[in-house]
Structure formats: C-alpha cells, structure tokens
Scaffold this motif. Structure first.
Motif, PDB file in Angstrom:
ATOM      1  N   GLY A   1      25.483  33.453  38.081  1.00  0.00           N
ATOM      2  CA  GLY A   1      25.686  34.504  37.093  1.00  0.00           C
ATOM      3  C   GLY A   1      27.144  34.931  37.052  1.00  0.00           C
ATOM      4  O   GLY A   1      27.945  34.552  37.916  1.00  0.00           O
ATOM      5  N   VAL A   2      27.478  35.726  36.033  1.00  0.00           N
ATOM      6  CA  VAL A   2      28.842  36.235  35.893  1.00  0.00           C
ATOM      7  C   VAL A   2      29.039  37.396  36.865  1.00  0.00           C
ATOM      8  O   VAL A   2      28.187  38.286  36.971  1.00  0.00           O
ATOM      9  N   ARG A   3      30.158  37.386  37.569  1.00  0.00           N
ATOM     10  CA  ARG A   3      30.476  38.438  38.517  1.00  0.00           C
ATOM     11  C   ARG A   3      31.925  38.881  38.318  1.00  0.00           C
ATOM     12  O   ARG A   3      32.767  38.133  37.820  1.00  0.00           O
ATOM     13  N   LEU A   4      32.206  40.121  38.717  1.00  0.00           N
ATOM     14  CA  LEU A   4      33.570  40.651  38.707  1.00  0.00           C
ATOM     15  C   LEU A   4      34.070  40.741  40.140  1.00  0.00           C
ATOM     16  O   LEU A   4      33.415  41.352  40.997  1.00  0.00           O
ATOM     17  N   PHE A   5      35.222  40.134  40.424  1.00  0.00           N
ATOM     18  CA  PHE A   5      35.794  40.122  41.772  1.00  0.00           C
ATOM     19  C   PHE A   5      37.107  40.903  41.749  1.00  0.00           C
ATOM     20  O   PHE A   5      38.058  40.500  41.072  1.00  0.00           O
ATOM     21  N   ARG A   6      37.148  42.017  42.471  1.00  0.00           N
ATOM     22  CA  ARG A   6      38.358  42.842  42.475  1.00  0.00           C
ATOM     23  C   ARG A   6      39.466  42.105  43.219  1.00  0.00           C
ATOM     24  O   ARG A   6      39.256  41.582  44.314  1.00  0.00           O
ATOM     25  N   PHE A   7      40.654  42.071  42.611  1.00  0.00           N
ATOM     26  CA  PHE A   7      41.742  41.274  43.161  1.00  0.00           C
ATOM     27  C   PHE A   7      42.081  41.663  44.595  1.00  0.00           C
ATOM     28  O   PHE A   7      42.325  40.789  45.433  1.00  0.00           O
ATOM     29  N   ASP A   8      42.134  42.953  44.894  1.00  0.00           N
ATOM     30  CA  ASP A   8      42.557  43.357  46.230  1.00  0.00           C
ATOM     31  C   ASP A   8      41.479  43.129  47.284  1.00  0.00           C
ATOM     32  O   ASP A   8      41.680  43.443  48.456  1.00  0.00           O
ATOM     33  N   ARG A   9      40.324  42.568  46.875  1.00  0.00           N
ATOM     34  CA  ARG A   9      39.281  42.221  47.842  1.00  0.00           C
ATOM     35  C   ARG A   9      39.082  40.706  47.939  1.00  0.00           C
ATOM     36  O   ARG A   9      38.159  40.258  48.617  1.00  0.00           O
ATOM     37  N   ILE A  10      39.916  39.957  47.232  1.00  0.00           N
ATOM     38  CA  ILE A  10      39.901  38.497  47.385  1.00  0.00           C
ATOM     39  C   ILE A  10      40.855  38.163  48.524  1.00  0.00           C
ATOM     40  O   ILE A  10      42.071  38.305  48.407  1.00  0.00           O
ATOM     41  N   ASP A  11      40.303  37.739  49.652  1.00  0.00           N
ATOM     42  CA  ASP A  11      41.107  37.522  50.857  1.00  0.00           C
ATOM     43  C   ASP A  11      41.821  36.175  50.860  1.00  0.00           C
ATOM     44  O   ASP A  11      42.790  35.988  51.586  1.00  0.00           O
ATOM     45  N   GLY A  12      41.341  35.232  50.086  1.00  0.00           N
ATOM     46  CA  GLY A  12      41.971  33.914  50.020  1.00  0.00           C
ATOM     47  C   GLY A  12      41.458  33.171  48.807  1.00  0.00           C
ATOM     48  O   GLY A  12      40.337  33.408  48.355  1.00  0.00           O
ATOM     49  N   ALA A  13      42.281  32.283  48.262  1.00  0.00           N
ATOM     50  CA  ALA A  13      41.880  31.530  47.075  1.00  0.00           C
ATOM     51  C   ALA A  13      42.488  30.138  47.116  1.00  0.00           C
ATOM     52  O   ALA A  13      43.634  29.961  47.543  1.00  0.00           O
ATOM     53  N   GLN A  14      41.708  29.160  46.678  1.00  0.00           N
ATOM     54  CA  GLN A  14      42.184  27.769  46.656  1.00  0.00           C
ATOM     55  C   GLN A  14      41.755  27.105  45.348  1.00  0.00           C
ATOM     56  O   GLN A  14      40.582  27.102  44.983  1.00  0.00           O
ATOM     57  N   LEU A  15      42.738  26.540  44.627  1.00  0.00           N
ATOM     58  CA  LEU A  15      42.444  25.800  43.406  1.00  0.00           C
ATOM     59  C   LEU A  15      41.678  24.527  43.750  1.00  0.00           C
ATOM     60  O   LEU A  15      42.009  23.836  44.713  1.00  0.00           O
ATOM     61  N   LEU A  16      40.661  24.214  42.967  1.00  0.00           N
ATOM     62  CA  LEU A  16      39.872  23.005  43.175  1.00  0.00           C
ATOM     63  C   LEU A  16      40.237  21.949  42.129  1.00  0.00           C
ATOM     64  O   LEU A  16      40.695  22.280  41.034  1.00  0.00           O
ATOM     65  N   ASP A  17      40.039  20.689  42.483  1.00  0.00           N
ATOM     66  CA  ASP A  17      40.375  19.590  41.573  1.00  0.00           C
ATOM     67  C   ASP A  17      39.227  19.309  40.610  1.00  0.00           C
ATOM     68  O   ASP A  17      38.728  18.183  40.508  1.00  0.00           O
ATOM     69  N   GLU A  18      38.780  20.340  39.935  1.00  0.00           N
ATOM     70  CA  GLU A  18      37.749  20.190  38.920  1.00  0.00           C
ATOM     71  C   GLU A  18      37.911  21.319  37.911  1.00  0.00           C
ATOM     72  O   GLU A  18      38.403  22.397  38.238  1.00  0.00           O
ATOM     73  N   PRO A  19      37.523  21.080  36.664  1.00  0.00           N
ATOM     74  CA  PRO A  19      37.722  22.101  35.637  1.00  0.00           C
ATOM     75  C   PRO A  19      36.787  23.284  35.818  1.00  0.00           C
ATOM     76  O   PRO A  19      35.700  23.151  36.381  1.00  0.00           O
TER      77      PRO A  19
END
Length: 312
Positions: free
Chosen positions: A192-210
């Motif tokens: 489902g669609v979710r809202l993720f607050r930026f200051d609570r995203i502890d880490g992020a990694q781009l994936l090789d898929e669209p």
C-alpha cells in the motif's frame, strides 16, 4: 504544496520545450514530460491563458493544440533569463538558505548551486561548505530515487510503534505536510501507499530497478486525512512526554512549542469530552491536559474515581 510546485516547474519548462519542438504530437510530448495526455491537455489549457500583466493580445503565451500537434509561437518572456532586483535576490537567498536546512524539501545540491550563482551575480559570493552528514546524504538519495524513478531500500523508524524496519519502496513523490517533508511511496511489504517522514529515514540505498508503483497509486492525490482536523471540533491544550511523541502521527495534533524539559505542548482536536477523557486516562502520566479547565477537572475526577474503585 509539493504537487503545485511540481506543476509550476513543469509549466515553466513546457514553453521552451515546445518552442524547440514545433509540431510535436501530444502523445509524444506527454511521454517525454512524464504526464498523461489528459494532464498535458490541462496544462496546455492553463498555459494558453497565462502571460504578462495586461493579459491582452501579445501578452499571453501563444499556443495552438486543438489538433494532435502542438505549436508555440509566443513565449511571453518565459524563456528569457530572470533579472532580480537587490531586494528580490535577498529574499530568494533567504528562502533558499531556509530550505537547505529542511530535509527533503529541495535538492540541497541544486539549492546550494543556486545560492552560489545568485551571490556571485550580486557580488557577494561567500563560500558555503558542503554538508556531508548522514542525514543529508540520505535525503539526497531519497530525492534521487524520486527524480530518477528508481526503487529504494530504506531503514525506517516508526515512532508510533517505536520500532525500526527495512523496507523496499517504489517512490511516487515528495510532499510537505505540517512543516515536515515526507516520501510518498508504494511500500512492497505493506502492499500500500505509505508516507515516510524524511527525518525518520535512517538509511537509503538506490536499487537497480525502476520504481513501479501501481498506476492508481501514482495518479491519486496524497492522502493527508491523518493530518487534517475538523475546525468545528473542540481543541484541548496538552503537554506530551517524549515517550508519547508517537501521538503526533496518530492523532490530529499540532505542535505549539518544545518545552525545556523535553516535553511538548500541543493543540489536540477531539470529538467529545468522553472520548478524550478515556484516551488521557489510558496514557497515564505521559499526557497532561492544560486547557480547557473543565476538561482537566473531568479527567482528574475520573482518575480519582478509578483509583477509588481499585481500592474498594
């Protein structure tokens, strides 16, 4: 707010785009601009009534798009570089510096580049060090995923449950709600669609898929019902302990001020005295009511009656 600013940027870019591609078809233009043909038609109709003050012949952007082909004959100056006065440049610089300090609202790299260019043009260039904190890097990665339409793996802290989780999401857009920026995305784990607050995203990694959220999810308006409150309902002023900060995500509450002891003072919309009394009794000492006084008395009397029932 985010959708309005995104559309404005798209409209401003459309004029030089159509000037450079006379006779382009609506279908091809929509595909290259990343919008539906229906959205493109709506944008063209808005552009056709936009232009310079006066809004008479020669003042408006001149477009023809009644057939399948699009032609732009007059840009009304939209494609010319903007010259800022000194007060205008100062106002823009102040706004850009404020935005740089808010995670997720803008691309910090683009904002710093704009700041440097404006200061250089004004003859007041000042070296500003590039921020390299983890929070900034994470926000940049999230924005890259949105702009490049790539899937994203994130580590997210959910304050409402006081837990962290690893999720794979398909980004849709960045939105601003109540002075916080959120990534709106399709969460594969939750389906489902979710809202993720930026200051609570502890880490992020781009994936090789669209990024591939379902079509209806991408086209739907952002659901902010969780953050909206009915203005006709009563409002109470409460003090919230740090351990109960998750309530800001779950209930219609607006932060009034941060207190020196780490607590927060907030305005909370509620449906009835009975409902809020039951809620506050369940929260124990983590939430204290300050106003209205009648409701504070009601909660206190209910707490006293409950203790008396246990003692008996």
């Amino acid at each position: 707010m985010s959708q309005l600013s995104t559309r404005l940027a798209r409209l401003l870019n459309m004029v030089p785009y159509f000037l450079a591609r006379p006779g382009i078809s609506k279908e091809k233009a929509a595909a290259e601009l990343g919008v539906s043909v229906a959205q493109l038609q709506s944008d063209l109709e808005l552009l056709a009534v936009s232009g310079l003050p006066g809004y008479g012949p020669g003042d408006l952007i001149d477009l023809t798009f009644y057939d399948d082909r699009i032609y732009c004959y007059e840009s009304a100056g939209v494609d010319r570089p903007l010259r800022l006065t000194s007060p205008e440049a100062t106002a823009v610089l102040m706004a850009l510096r404020a935005l740089v300090d808010m995670p997720g609202i803008v691309d910090r790299r683009a904002a710093r580049s704009a700041i440097a260019k404006i200061e250089n043009a004004a003859g007041s260039a000042q070296a500003e060090p590039e921020a390299t904190t983890g929070d900034n890097a994470t926000a940049d990665t999230v924005r890259d995923a949105v702009q490049q339409r790539r899937a994203l793996a994130i580590d997210y802290y959910a304050a409402s449950r006081d837990t962290s989780s690893h999720r794979t999401v398909d980004p849709i857009r960045v939105v601003l709600i109540a002075n916080h920026s959120y990534l709106e995305a399709w969460c594969r784990e939750s389906a489902g669609v979710r809202l993720f607050r930026f200051d609570r995203i502890d880490g992020a990694q781009l994936l090789d898929e669209p990024s591939a959220p379902p079509g209806p999810a991408r086209q739907a308006e952002t659901d902010t019902a969780l953050f909206d409150a009915d203005p006709s309902m009563p409002i109470a002023t409460v003090r919230v302990a740090p351990s109960a900060s998750w309530m800001f995500e779950y209930y219609p509450m607006r932060l009034l001020r941060e207190l020196p002891d780490g607590w927060s003072e907030a305005a909370m919309t509620y449906a009835s005295d009975e409902w809020l009394t039951r809620l506050l009794l369940g929260m124990g000492d983590d939430v204290q009511i300050e106003a209205p006084a009648s409701l504070a008395t009601r909660v206190r009397d209910a707490a006293v009656a409950a203790l008396a029932a246990y003692q008996s």
